[in-house]
Design an enzyme around this catalytic site. Structure first.
Site, mmCIF file in Angstrom:
data_model
loop_
_atom_site.group_PDB
_atom_site.id
_atom_site.type_symbol
_atom_site.label_atom_id
_atom_site.label_comp_id
_atom_site.label_asym_id
_atom_site.label_seq_id
_atom_site.Cartn_x
_atom_site.Cartn_y
_atom_site.Cartn_z
ATOM 1 N N LYS A 103 0.008 2.172 26.990
ATOM 2 C CA LYS A 103 0.019 1.876 28.434
ATOM 3 C C LYS A 103 -1.160 0.959 28.773
ATOM 4 C CE LYS A 103 -0.422 4.057 32.911
ATOM 5 N NZ LYS A 103 -0.826 5.264 33.624
ATOM 6 N N ASN A 156 15.999 -4.722 38.157
ATOM 7 C CA ASN A 156 16.533 -5.162 39.458
ATOM 8 C C ASN A 156 17.310 -4.011 40.090
ATOM 9 O OD1 ASN A 156 19.431 -5.309 38.642
ATOM 10 N ND2 ASN A 156 18.586 -6.755 37.171
ATOM 11 N N PHE A 192 30.159 -13.065 37.184
ATOM 12 C CA PHE A 192 29.737 -12.856 38.570
ATOM 13 C C PHE A 192 28.567 -13.794 38.844
ATOM 14 C CE2 PHE A 192 31.655 -9.120 40.711
ATOM 15 C CZ PHE A 192 32.622 -8.841 39.750
ATOM 16 N N ASP A 200 16.729 -11.868 33.303
ATOM 17 C CA ASP A 200 16.654 -13.156 32.608
ATOM 18 C C ASP A 200 15.390 -13.319 31.764
ATOM 19 O OD1 ASP A 200 19.089 -14.161 33.558
ATOM 20 O OD2 ASP A 200 18.166 -14.505 35.511
ATOM 21 N N LYS A 222 29.302 -21.626 31.470
ATOM 22 C CA LYS A 222 29.536 -20.385 30.718
ATOM 23 C C LYS A 222 30.993 -20.226 30.243
ATOM 24 C CE LYS A 222 25.674 -18.079 33.021
ATOM 25 N NZ LYS A 222 24.931 -16.831 33.099
HETATM 26 O O1 C5P Z 1 23.192 -17.280 35.425
HETATM 27 P P1 C5P Z 1 23.390 -16.042 36.213
HETATM 28 O O2 C5P Z 1 22.459 -14.948 35.804
HETATM 29 O O3 C5P Z 1 23.430 -16.210 37.680
HETATM 30 O O4 C5P Z 1 24.865 -15.593 35.800
HETATM 31 C C1 C5P Z 1 25.435 -14.420 36.245
HETATM 32 C C2 C5P Z 1 26.523 -13.997 35.306
HETATM 33 O O5 C5P Z 1 26.070 -14.083 33.967
HETATM 34 C C3 C5P Z 1 26.901 -12.553 35.515
HETATM 35 O O6 C5P Z 1 28.268 -12.449 35.181
HETATM 36 C C4 C5P Z 1 26.019 -11.825 34.507
HETATM 37 O O7 C5P Z 1 26.600 -10.605 34.099
HETATM 38 C C5 C5P Z 1 25.939 -12.789 33.375
HETATM 39 N N1 C5P Z 1 24.663 -12.803 32.646
HETATM 40 C C6 C5P Z 1 24.601 -12.364 31.347
HETATM 41 N N2 C5P Z 1 23.416 -12.404 30.658
HETATM 42 C C7 C5P Z 1 22.297 -12.859 31.246
HETATM 43 C C8 C5P Z 1 22.342 -13.308 32.572
HETATM 44 C C9 C5P Z 1 23.542 -13.259 33.247
HETATM 45 O O8 C5P Z 1 25.631 -11.929 30.808
HETATM 46 N N3 C5P Z 1 21.171 -12.872 30.559
#
Ligand code: C5P
Length: 411
Positions: A297, A218, A332, A287, A350
């Site tokens: 490759k 990203n 965040f 995610d 969380k």
């Molecule tokens: O659920 P979402 O991805 O929107 O949550 C965002 C928050 O969770 C951010 O603080 C991000 O750093 C953290 N996060 C994480 N591990 C993931 C996804 C998000 O620590 N796999």
């Protein structure tokens, strides 16, 4: 002239072999004038520029030059020298010395002492501008910064070698100021508000490889997390920053771990979290990852390609669940719709003490930009909507809120 106070402080002053070595005499004089006990170590090259006698007269202590000198070692061993220091200051640091410290070499008294000491180390480099700009020198510098060394960068101006540019030893005042702030945990004469506190911060994107040359990621640049890490360190905190691949240099005085995938980020965070009083998750963690990472490759075909994606670990969720009394966890939420509703749900899910929500659908906000416009939400439902501002400024406001939580005030 600002007077730094080093009363009852023990300083180990290392001097490297550059033309600026003579300025170390003024540094020594100013340190002793302000109450420090200073023990001086000269490298072999430093002795070509200036004599041990000068430093001995100014410090009123024997000067140390040789790792294998039996008399010096019996009076005070190199281990004692390093152990008793409240701060180690090296000025000037030549390109050669910088490289040795970055590699962990210990082939003389100064480099050995630097490996032995557990005190904070301040390095003030000075060299020819072309040397300073060399990629390898900058690489060494960044390695040292990422290991928590404090660097007082050289200044631009006329250099003794005839060139003009960056390379002059920083003003003595600035070197003294950096050492003083570190030993006294103060800034601008005030006690640092986060002195002794331990922070763990994630930043940047993660990369999930599909095959050796392709990955899912990203646009995160790490600016928000780096700004928070730099500000927390300035306020005296011990900061560990774990970041995915970004183009930013690690902030000075911060312990840095560069990682690639979400799994790697989780592993480091799991190790660091138990010792941390505050965990701030600013990383834009991917995610999903490809279920099967191809070893070779993948060849393109005419038709579409279907990827089977599986979930990566949610670092914030995993650590939030393990939160102990006294630990603060901040997340965040980058959203493109239903900002506050989604952010509120994440606070509960969380186990957060604070969430910073930003609408990334608006241009110039959030990902990769210098500015950010956020709303801070607390578990009690309190919300503070902030105007758009530089991420560096926002870092200060967020840390003010976090400090209140750490001190048991509010929310
Ligand atoms: O659920 P979402 O991805 O929107 O949550 C965002 C928050 O969770 C951010 O603080 C991000 O750093 C953290 N996060 C994480 N591990 C993931 C996804 C998000 O620590 N796999």
């Amino acid at each position: 002239m600002k007077m730094s106070n080093f009363q009852n402080k023990n300083v180990l002053l290392g001097v490297g072999g550059g033309i600026a070595a003579y300025k170390a005499c003024e540094l020594l004089r100013r340190l002793t004038d302000s109450g420090a006990q200073v023990h001086v170590v000269l490298t072999k090259a430093a002795q070509k520029f200036i004599t041990a006698l000068t430093f001995q007269s100014l410090s009123q202590h024997p000067v140390h030059t040789d790792l294998f000198n039996l008399t010096e070692e019996s009076e005070m061993s190199h281990i004692q020298l390093a152990d008793q220091a409240d701060v180690v200051l090296v000025a000037p640091v030549t390109a050669d010395l910088l490289a040795k410290i970055a590699c962990g070499l210990a082939d003389d008294l100064l480099t050995t002492s630097l490996l032995v000491t557990q005190a904070p180390v301040v390095l003030a480099p000075s060299m020819n501008v072309n040397m300073w700009e060399k990629e390898v020198v900058q690489f060494n510098l960044n390695t040292l910064k990422s290991r928590g060394y404090h660097i007082v960068e050289p200044e631009a101006g006329y250099l003794a070698c005839g060139w003009e540019g960056k390379g002059r030893l920083a003003e003595i005042e600035n070197i003294l100021g950096a050492a003083h702030d570190i030993v006294t945990a103060q800034v601008g004469g005030k006690k640092k508000s986060l002195a002794g506190r331990r922070f763990l911060i994630t930043a940047g994107p993660t990369r999930e490889f599909i095959d050796p040359v392709r990955f899912l990621s990203n646009p995160s640049t790490g600016k928000m997390g780096f700004a928070l890490a730099a500000e927390a360190a300035l306020r005296g905190a011990t900061v560990t920053l774990v970041s995915g691949p970004v183009a930013l240099p690690p902030p000075s005085g911060v312990k840095y771990h560069g990682v690639t995938s979400a799994e790697e980020m989780l592993k480091i965070c799991q190790l660091e979290f138990p010792q941390s009083e505050c965990f701030i998750a600013t990383a834009a963690v991917g995610d999903y990852r490809s279920e099967n990472i191809q070893k070779q490759k993948g060849k393109k075909t005419e038709g579409p390609l279907a990827l089977n994606l599986v979930r990566t670990p949610d670092i914030l969720f995993e650590l939030g669940q393990k939160k102990q009394t006294g630990q603060i966890v901040v997340g965040f939420a980058a959203e493109t719709e239903q900002l506050l509703k989604n952010a509120k749900e994440k606070i509960t899910k969380k186990h957060l003490d604070l969430i910073v929500a930003n609408d990334v659908s608006r241009s110039g906000n959030g990902f990769a930009s210098n500015d950010n416009q956020v709303t801070i939400l607390s578990p009690s439902g309190q919300k503070t909507a902030l105007p758009s501002m530089p991420k560096t400024q926002l870092a200060g406001i967020l840390l003010n809120e976090i400090e209140k939580l750490m001190n048991g005030v509010g929310n």
